[in-house]
Design an enzyme around this catalytic site. Structure first.
Site, PDB file in Angstrom:
ATOM      1  N   ASP A  36      93.577 -67.861 -95.006  1.00  0.00           N
ATOM      2  CA  ASP A  36      94.668 -68.152 -95.981  1.00  0.00           C
ATOM      3  C   ASP A  36      95.842 -67.297 -95.437  1.00  0.00           C
ATOM      4  O   ASP A  36      96.048 -66.037 -95.750  1.00  0.00           O
ATOM      5  CB  ASP A  36      94.147 -67.615 -97.134  1.00  0.00           C
TER       6      ASP A  36
ATOM      7  N   SER B 125     108.800 -75.693 -87.507  1.00  0.00           N
ATOM      8  CA  SER B 125     109.751 -75.555 -88.376  1.00  0.00           C
ATOM      9  C   SER B 125     110.051 -76.998 -89.033  1.00  0.00           C
ATOM     10  O   SER B 125     109.233 -77.646 -89.520  1.00  0.00           O
ATOM     11  CB  SER B 125     111.000 -74.691 -87.864  1.00  0.00           C
TER      12      SER B 125
END
Length: 363
Positions: free
Chosen positions: A89, A174
């Site tokens: 996570d 990105s």
């Protein structure tokens, strides 16, 4: 000056095509892809890499069952690869540290040649801070990847020492955000109203409205702006890596916009965002591409030898620094805003990131 070697690659090129163009950059290597699930570009990225026989392919994700399914699908097509499922996570620094330690202490993985930081979240409806006190989008999309990559650096450097210069790569997925956004240095937790920020840090209000946000000047947290911040950070992190690692080790950092793909990334969208997306589709601003095409630019960033040729550091083109740091449609792009590719901004982000993880990294 860096360039690409296949000018014919474009927004329709598939990741498998790119992998097939650079087989020696993958064969026998170890690669990591974050954020892998069967319906995302992380999986398409992993599939393309698997097609050219890496020795180890390490897949990370928050959901173990999705990793298991992904590996089963990949193993059915490419059984010779050794796959590793790594639950992680990225919004939780303790989880990131545990995952990194699992790799660092695995003697069967002596080096890491390619890291593709593909995981991401978007449009979390309400401002949410992680247990580490960081806004969750920034924590997941940037800080988690920053910490994970830096912790793995001993094995990344080991690869750089035994392979040709420039072939060891760290790639950050990105978006188009770096073309219209900049960092919010004085308020990365989104607790200050936009209008009260220094003028240089205030967001592009027109863009926020385009995404369905209202009363943006009086808002402190706007979901799409939190995403924009994290995506600018992806580019600056890649530049920071190159600045710290290229001269000494020949390790290259890069970032890219993968295109717009229908994935689980949009699961947090509310009615206003969905309506705004539909309007942008109708206006022709949004054109979806396949998962494979969405992963293609990641493969170019990770594999194309031209990106490492002529590297002196901080190359300036058209008044912008760090030419080659941002790719779009399988080619180097000059569309990123100046502050999204500026070396000074990259250095500043590095310091902020070290502060947020409570650790300094020197190699």
């Amino acid at each position: 000056m860096p360039s690409t070697t296949h000018p014919e690659f474009n927004n329709h090129t598939e990741a498998l095509e790119v992998a097939q163009a650079f087989p020696s950059a993958i064969q026998g290597k170890t690669a990591i892809v974050t954020g892998v699930n069967p319906n995302g570009i992380g999986f398409a990225t992993a599939e393309a890499l698997a097609s050219q026989s890496p020795t180890h392919l390490i897949l990370t994700g928050r959901t173990p069952s999705k990793l298991t399914t992904s590996i089963s699908l990949l193993r059915a097509k490419y059984p010779s690869v050794t796959y590793h499922a790594l639950p992680m996570d990225l919004s939780d620094q303790s989880s990131v540290r545990t995952a990194a330690n699992t790799i660092l202490t695995n003697p069967s993985i002596p080096e890491i040649n390619i890291v593709i930081n593909s995981a991401g979240i978007m449009n979390i409806p309400t401002r949410t801070l992680t247990p580490d006190g960081i806004e969750i989008t920034f924590a997941t999309n940037h800080i988690g990847h920053f910490l994970f990559t830096c912790l793995l650096m001993p094995k990344i450097i080991a690869a750089a020492k035994t392979n040709p210069r420039g072939t060891t790569r760290i790639v950050n997925v990105s978006s188009l955000s770096p073309t219209i956004a900049k960092m919010r240095w004085s308020d990365h937790t989104f607790s200050i109203k936009n209008k009260d920020l220094p003028e240089a840090e205030q967001p592009n209000y027109n863009v926020l409205r385009q995404w369905g946000a209202t009363d943006v000047e009086n808002a402190s947290y706007v979901p799409v702006e939190a995403y924009n911040q994290s995506k600018v950070a992806n580019v600056l992190f890649g530049i920071g890596l190159t600045r710290k690692l290229w001269e000494k080790f020949g390790i290259l950092g890069a970032a890219l916009h993968p295109g717009i793909i229908q994935t689980e990334l949009a699961r947090g969208f509310g009615d206003k965002e969905l309506e705004a997306v539909e309007k942008m589709k109708q206006a022709g601003y949004i054109q979806h591409r396949s998962l494979g095409a969405g992963a293609a630019t990641s493969l170019v960033a990770a594999l194309d030898p031209g990106l490492a040729e002529g590297m002196v550091g901080g190359e300036v083109r058209d008044g912008k620094e760090n030419w080659g740091a941002f790719l779009l449609d399988c080619q180097i792009s000059g569309l990123a805003a100046h502050l999204a590719v500026a070396s000074e901004e990259a250095d500043r982000l590095w310091g902020v990131s070290e502060g947020l993880v409570g650790e300094k990294f020197e190699w």
